[in-house]
Design an enzyme around this catalytic site. Structure first.
Site, short mmCIF file in Angstrom:
data_model
loop_
_atom_site.label_atom_id
_atom_site.label_comp_id
_atom_site.label_asym_id
_atom_site.label_seq_id
_atom_site.Cartn_x
_atom_site.Cartn_y
_atom_site.Cartn_z
N ASP A 133 -3.21 8.67 -6.53
CA ASP A 133 -4.38 7.83 -6.34
C ASP A 133 -4.01 6.56 -5.58
O ASP A 133 -4.76 6.08 -4.73
CB ASP A 133 -4.98 7.43 -7.70
CG ASP A 133 -5.71 8.58 -8.36
OD1 ASP A 133 -5.83 9.64 -7.73
OD2 ASP A 133 -6.15 8.41 -9.51
N ALA A 134 -2.85 5.99 -5.90
CA ALA A 134 -2.44 4.74 -5.26
C ALA A 134 -2.25 4.94 -3.75
O ALA A 134 -2.57 4.05 -2.96
CB ALA A 134 -1.14 4.24 -5.88
N ALA A 135 -1.74 6.09 -3.35
CA ALA A 135 -1.57 6.35 -1.92
C ALA A 135 -2.92 6.45 -1.25
O ALA A 135 -3.12 5.98 -0.13
CB ALA A 135 -0.78 7.64 -1.72
N LEU A 160 -8.41 -0.70 -10.42
CA LEU A 160 -7.93 -2.08 -10.44
C LEU A 160 -7.87 -2.67 -9.03
O LEU A 160 -7.61 -1.96 -8.05
CB LEU A 160 -6.52 -2.15 -11.05
CG LEU A 160 -6.42 -1.90 -12.55
CD1 LEU A 160 -4.95 -1.85 -12.96
CD2 LEU A 160 -7.15 -2.97 -13.35
N GLU A 171 3.18 -3.34 -17.19
CA GLU A 171 3.58 -1.98 -17.54
C GLU A 171 3.66 -1.12 -16.28
O GLU A 171 3.03 -1.45 -15.27
CB GLU A 171 2.58 -1.36 -18.52
CG GLU A 171 1.19 -1.15 -17.92
CD GLU A 171 0.16 -0.76 -18.96
OE1 GLU A 171 0.53 -0.57 -20.12
OE2 GLU A 171 -1.03 -0.66 -18.60
N LYS A 173 2.86 1.83 -13.65
CA LYS A 173 1.65 2.57 -13.28
C LYS A 173 2.04 4.03 -13.02
O LYS A 173 2.47 4.39 -11.93
CB LYS A 173 1.00 1.95 -12.04
CG LYS A 173 -0.35 2.51 -11.68
CD LYS A 173 -0.95 1.71 -10.53
CE LYS A 173 -2.35 2.22 -10.19
NZ LYS A 173 -2.34 3.58 -9.65
N ASP A 215 1.95 7.83 -12.19
CA ASP A 215 1.17 8.58 -11.21
C ASP A 215 0.74 9.91 -11.80
O ASP A 215 1.42 10.93 -11.67
CB ASP A 215 2.01 8.79 -9.95
CG ASP A 215 1.19 9.37 -8.81
OD1 ASP A 215 -0.04 9.23 -8.85
OD2 ASP A 215 1.79 9.95 -7.89
N GLU A 275 -2.85 8.26 -19.28
CA GLU A 275 -2.54 9.03 -18.10
C GLU A 275 -1.89 10.34 -18.52
O GLU A 275 -0.92 10.35 -19.28
CB GLU A 275 -1.58 8.24 -17.21
CG GLU A 275 -1.63 8.60 -15.76
CD GLU A 275 -2.81 7.97 -15.02
OE1 GLU A 275 -2.97 8.27 -13.83
OE2 GLU A 275 -3.58 7.21 -15.63
N TYR A 325 -2.47 3.80 -23.03
CA TYR A 325 -2.24 2.39 -22.72
C TYR A 325 -3.41 1.44 -23.01
O TYR A 325 -3.27 0.23 -22.83
CB TYR A 325 -1.85 2.23 -21.26
CG TYR A 325 -2.82 2.85 -20.26
CD1 TYR A 325 -4.05 2.28 -20.00
CD2 TYR A 325 -2.48 4.01 -19.59
CE1 TYR A 325 -4.93 2.84 -19.10
CE2 TYR A 325 -3.34 4.59 -18.67
CZ TYR A 325 -4.57 4.00 -18.43
OH TYR A 325 -5.43 4.57 -17.53
N LYS A 359 1.72 -2.86 -6.01
CA LYS A 359 2.14 -1.64 -5.33
C LYS A 359 3.56 -1.80 -4.81
O LYS A 359 3.88 -2.80 -4.18
CB LYS A 359 1.19 -1.33 -4.17
CG LYS A 359 -0.28 -1.36 -4.53
CD LYS A 359 -0.65 -0.31 -5.53
CE LYS A 359 -0.65 1.05 -4.90
NZ LYS A 359 -1.63 1.19 -3.81
N CYS A 377 -2.25 20.61 29.44
CA CYS A 377 -2.46 20.89 28.02
C CYS A 377 -1.33 21.78 27.51
O CYS A 377 -1.00 22.79 28.14
CB CYS A 377 -3.80 21.58 27.82
SG CYS A 377 -4.07 22.14 26.12
N CYS A 437 -3.30 25.49 26.65
CA CYS A 437 -3.93 26.33 27.68
C CYS A 437 -3.46 26.00 29.09
O CYS A 437 -3.87 26.65 30.06
CB CYS A 437 -5.45 26.19 27.61
SG CYS A 437 -6.05 24.53 28.04
N CYS A 442 -7.42 17.29 26.96
CA CYS A 442 -7.58 18.60 27.61
C CYS A 442 -9.07 18.81 27.86
O CYS A 442 -9.86 18.81 26.91
CB CYS A 442 -7.03 19.72 26.73
SG CYS A 442 -7.43 21.36 27.36
N CYS A 498 -10.11 26.02 25.49
CA CYS A 498 -8.73 25.85 25.00
C CYS A 498 -8.66 26.35 23.56
O CYS A 498 -9.46 25.91 22.71
CB CYS A 498 -8.33 24.39 25.07
SG CYS A 498 -6.75 24.03 24.30
#
Length: 691
Positions: A28-30, A78, A123, A125, A127, A181, A233, A323, A417, A420, A433, A438
Site C-alpha cells: 500500500d505504501a508503494a 495516514l 511502531e 508499519k 506491509d 495487519e 495495534y 516512509k 520502429c 514494424c 511509430c 504496427c
C-alpha cells in the site's frame, strides 16, 4: 514530466485493477508514493482536475461474493512524511522539518504551549492487509477488510480458517473493535513458494501479494496450513470495556489478553528528533525481521487527545507515517530495449545486469525518454544508479561516470520502429511509430479499448487479446464486436461459458455512448474529459465527423468555432495545436474506417444522456474543483454539478463562476484569487446543490 505522468497513470490503473482482484504486486505504501508523485507532477503540469486519476491509496473495492460491512469508525489512511513535499517557496522540505511542523500543529490543536510535552508512540508499519476485528465477550465474531475506508468485505470465515488472529481473547466482557495487519511471515511464505516451484506451478511475487490473495479465497480449505498471522495495534472503540489511557498501555493490555503485539519493537519518545533517530535506526533492521515493513507509524501517545484532534475525510490527525527512503544501487547497463505503446510512442527500457533492489531482483528499468537519456548522458556499458520509484517502479536515476568503460556506447534515437520497421516520426520529445498496423500498436490499442475506464469489456484481458489478434486476425476495435461464441470457444483456456460472457460484455459495451468510444480509441490528446466535452458539444459522431473534415480541410469558420485567435473556443481548454491533431486524426482514413465498422456493429455513437434537474444557482454556472474534498471524490462532486445543470472545467479562467477548494488546493486556488473568482468549500457546494 509528462511522460513520467503517463507512465505513473498506467501503473496506478494497473495496480488498482489487480488489487481489486486480490492479487496486488506492491505494498500500500508503494501505491501511496506513486499517487503522491502523480499528484505532484499533475500539479506542476497544471493537469485539469477532471482529467486526473482519482486513486485512493491502499483502497480496495468490493469483491464479488463477499458481504460488505460498514465500519463504525472509518479506517482512514495516514498522512505521510514525504521527500516530495514543498515549502511555501517551492523548495523541498526536509523530513525533520515536516515532522516538527506536524507535532507543533498537534500542540496548537490541543491548545498546548509551544514546546509543551507531547509524548509520541512509534511502531513499525508492517506491509500486510489491514483488518478490523470485532470481539464480543472475548470471542471473535467478525473480521472485515479495510476496503475503501468506509466499508470493507467480511472475511471472518477466511481469518478463522487461517487461524490468523485469536479466536478468543481473555478478559473483556463487553464489545470492542481491534485493528491490525494480516501478514505472511517470510519463512512460511518462502516454504510455500518452494512447494509451488517443486510442483511446477507459478510462484507468488511477494508475501503481501500472497496474503491478499489467500485471504480473499472463497474456498477456505487449506488456509490453516499456510502460516498467515497478524499484528494487532489499535482499539478504535469499545463498549462495556475500560481501556488504558495510552497507546502503549493498550498494546500491553492486548498482550496480556493473548493478542499478538510486538512490544519490543515500539517506543514512546518525547520529541521529533528522537522519533526520527529511532525510525532511521529501525530502517537498518528491516532485513532481520520475519515480516516486511515499508516505514514507521508515529502516533500521539495519549488517547484522550484523539477525539479533540479529529480527522479529515482522508486521514486522522493523531498519527502520521514515516516512509523509508528508496534503496539505490549501481549496476551495469547491458543494453536498451524499445517498446511501442498504443499511440505509437517508442519508449526506451534499460536492460541491466540483475541486481537485488528493495527485496526483488531487478533486470529492467525505465529510462523515461530519449531527451532524458541525452540529458544524463547515459551510455550502454555504464554503471548506472537504479532505484524504485515508490519502492516498485525501477528507474535509472544517474550515471557513475567515474566507472565509465572506454567502450561505452551512446544510446541513439531509433530511426525506424523496432517492431514494424516503419520510419519514425519525432514530435518534441516523443519518438513515434506512425504505422496504424504496427503489431505492438495494434495490441496496445485493443488492450486500451477494452479497459475498465474505457469500454469495460469484461473477460477481454491481455492473454485473450493476444489470441484474437494472432489466431482470429482482429486488428481494429470495431472487429471485436464481430467475434462469435464459436470463434472465442476455439481459443486456449476459453470454454463456451467464458466465450458467452465475453460476447455478452461486448454487447453491453455497445451502449456506452460516444464519449466512452472516443476515450477508448487512443486518439492523441483525447482523454476522458476531452472525450466528454467533444461528445457533449457535437452530440453525435456524424456531426463530429463532418466538423473534423471541415477543420482538417482548413475551413476557417470551423477553426474559429473551437480555436479562435486570442480567445477560448466552444470547447474549453482546446488550443489550436491540440485541435489540429485531434480533428486530423478523427478525419483520417484509419479512424473513419473504424467508426464505420462501429456503426455497422450497432455501437451507440451518440452522447449518453444523463438525468438532469436544473438547480437554481448551479445551472449554467462553471465550476472548477481543486484539492481534496472532505467527503466527496472530485468525480462525484463533478457528476452532482452536471446533474444540477452546471458545467465542470479543469482550468480557472474569467469564465469560471466558482472554484470548489478542498484541502491542499494548489495553483488553481491562487489563480481564482488573482481573477477574483468566488471560492467555496464542499459544505457550500452541497448547500447550493440542495437548492
Amino acid at each position: 514530466m509528462r511522460i513520467e505522468l503517463e507512465e505513473l497513470a498506467t501503473q496506478i490503473r494497473y495496480h488498482e485493477k489487480i488489487y481489486r482482484e486480490g492479487r496486488p504486486e506492491i505494498p500500500d505504501a508503494a501505491f501511496d508514493d506513486m499517487v503522491d508523485r502523480y499528484s505532484e507532477l499533475a500539479d506542476a503540469l497544471k493537469v485539469p482536475a477532471a482529467e486526473r486519476l482519482d486513486a485512493a491509496p491502499g483502497a480496495e473495492q468490493h469483491t464479488e461474493g463477499f458481504q460488505e460491512v460498514e465500519h463504525r469508525v472509518p479506517m482512514l489512511s495516514l498522512e505521510k512524511l514525504t521527500p516530495n513535499r514543498k515549502d511555501s517557496k517551492g523548495e523541498a522540505m526536509p523530513i525533520a522539518e515536516q515532522l516538527a511542523q506536524w507535532v507543533e500543529r498537534r500542540r496548537k490543536d490541543l491548545e498546548l504551549a509551544t514546546g509543551a510535552p507531547l509524548p509520541l508512540f512509534v511502531e513499525p508499519k508492517i506491509d500486510g492487509i489491514s483488518v478490523s476485528l470485532l470481539y464480543e465477550h472475548g470471542k471473535l465474531v467478525r473480521a472485515v477488510t479495510r476496503g475503501d475506508g468506509r466499508k470493507g468485505d467480511d472475511i471472518t470465515k477466511q481469518v478463522k480458517q487461517a487461524r490468523a488472529v485469536p479466536a478468543k481473547i481473555d478478559g473483556p466482557k463487553g464489545s470492542l473493535e481491534v485493528r491490525g495487519e494480516l501478514y505472511w511471515p517470510r519463512a512460511r511464505f518462502d516454504a510455500y513458494n518452494a512447494k509451488l516451484k517443486e510442483a511446477g506451478e507459478e510462484t507468488i511475487a511477494n508475501p503481501r501479494n500472497g496474503c491478499a490473495g489467500m485471504i480473499k479465497r472463497k474456498e477456505v480449505e487449506g488456509l490453516e496450513s499456510v502460516g498467515i498471522t497478524s499484528f494487532l495495534y489499535q482499539v478504535p472503540w469499545a463498549e462495556g470495556v475500560t481501556l488504558p489511557s495510552t497507546q502503549s498501555g493498550v498494546l500491553k493490555w492486548l498482550s496480556e489478553m493473548g493478542a499478538p503485539v510486538y512490544l519490543d519493537l515500539v517506543r514512546v519518545l518525547g520529541d521529533a528528533e528522537s522519533v526520527l533517530a529511532y525510525c532511521a535506526e529501525f530502517g537498518g533492521r528491516r532485513g532481520t525481521l520475519e515480516f516486511d515493513i515499508d516505514g514507521m507509524v508515529i502516533k500521539i501517545e495519549e488517547l484522550r487527545h484523539y477525539a479533540q484532534l479529529g480527522a479529515t475525510g482522508h486521514h486522522p490527525h493523531w498519527g502520521i507515517a514515516y516512509k523509508f527512503p528508496p534503496e539505490r544501487k549501481a549496476t551495469k547497463l547491458l543494453g536498451v530495449e524499445l517498446s511501442v505503446g498504443k499511440t505509437g510512442k517508442i519508449t526506451p527500457v534499460a536492460q541491466l545486469d540483475p541486481v537485488q533492489l528493495a527485496g526483488t531482483t531487478v533486470g529492467r528499468a525505465s529510462l523515461h525518454n530519449f531527451v532524458e537519456i541525452e540529458r544524463k548522458d547515459i551510455r550502454v556499458g555504464d554503471f548506472v544508479l537504479v532505484e524504485k520509484a515508490g519502492d516498485i517502479i525501477p528507474q535509472v536515476v544517474d550515471v557513475d561516470r567515474a566507472r565509465r568503460p572506454a567502450d561505452a556506447r551512446p544510446i541513439l534515437r531509433p530511426t525506424h520502429c523496432p517492431d514494424c520497421e516503419t520510419p519514425v516520426v519525432v514530435e518534441e520529445i516523443f519518438v513515434n511509430c506512425p504505422n496504424e498496423l504496427c503489431p505492438s500498436k495494434v495490441r496496445e490499442k485493443l488492450k486500451h479499448f477494452a479497459g475498465r475506464r474505457q469500454m469495460a469489456i469484461d473477460g477481454l484481458g491481455e492473454s485473450l487479446i493476444d489470441q484474437v489478434i494472432d489466431k482470429l486476425g482482429v486488428r481494429t476495435p470495431d472487429q471485436l464486436f464481430e467475434l462469435t461464441v464459436e470463434q472465442l470457444s476455439s481459443l486456449e483456456r476459453m470454454g463456451k461459458k467464458s466465450a458467452e460472457n465475453v460476447v455478452r460484455s461486448l454487447e453491453t459495451a455497445k451502449g456506452r455512448g460516444l464519449a466512452k468510444v472516443l476515450a477508448a480509441l487512443a486518439i492523441r490528446h483525447v482523454g476522458e474529459t476531452m472525450s466528454e466535452d467533444l461528445a457533449s458539444y457535437f452530440g453525435t459522431y456524424e456531426k463530429l465527423r463532418e466538423f473534423a473534415q471541415r477543420y482538417a480541410n482548413g475551413d476557417e469558420s470551423a477553426i474559429a468555432v473551437v480555436a479562435p485567435e486570442g480567445g477560448n473556443g466552444a470547447i474549453e481548454g482546446l488550443a489550436r495545436k491540440t485541435a489540429d491533431s485531434i480533428f486530423a486524426e478523427i478525419d483520417s482514413p484509419t479512424l473513419r474506417a473504424i467508426f464505420a465498422g462501429l456503426v455497422h456493429a450497432g455501437v451507440k455513437l451518440e452522447a449518453a444522456s444523463a438525468a438532469r434537474a436544473d438547480v437554481e444557482g448551479i445551472a449554467g454556472k462553471t465550476f472548477v474543483l481543486t484539492g481534496t474534498l472532505p467527503t466527496l471524490k472530485r468525480d462525484q462532486a463533478g457528476d452532482m454539478i452536471k446533474a444540477a445543470g452546471g458545467k465542470v472545467s479543469g482550468s480557472v479562467s474569467k469564465k469560471t463562476d466558482f472554484v470548489v477548494a478542498g484541502e491542499e488546493a494548489g495553483s488553481k486556488l491562487e489563480k481564482a484569487k488573482e481573477l477574483g473568482v468566488a471560492v467555496i468549500d464542499e459544505a457550500e457546494l452541497l448547500r447550493m446543490l440542495a437548492g
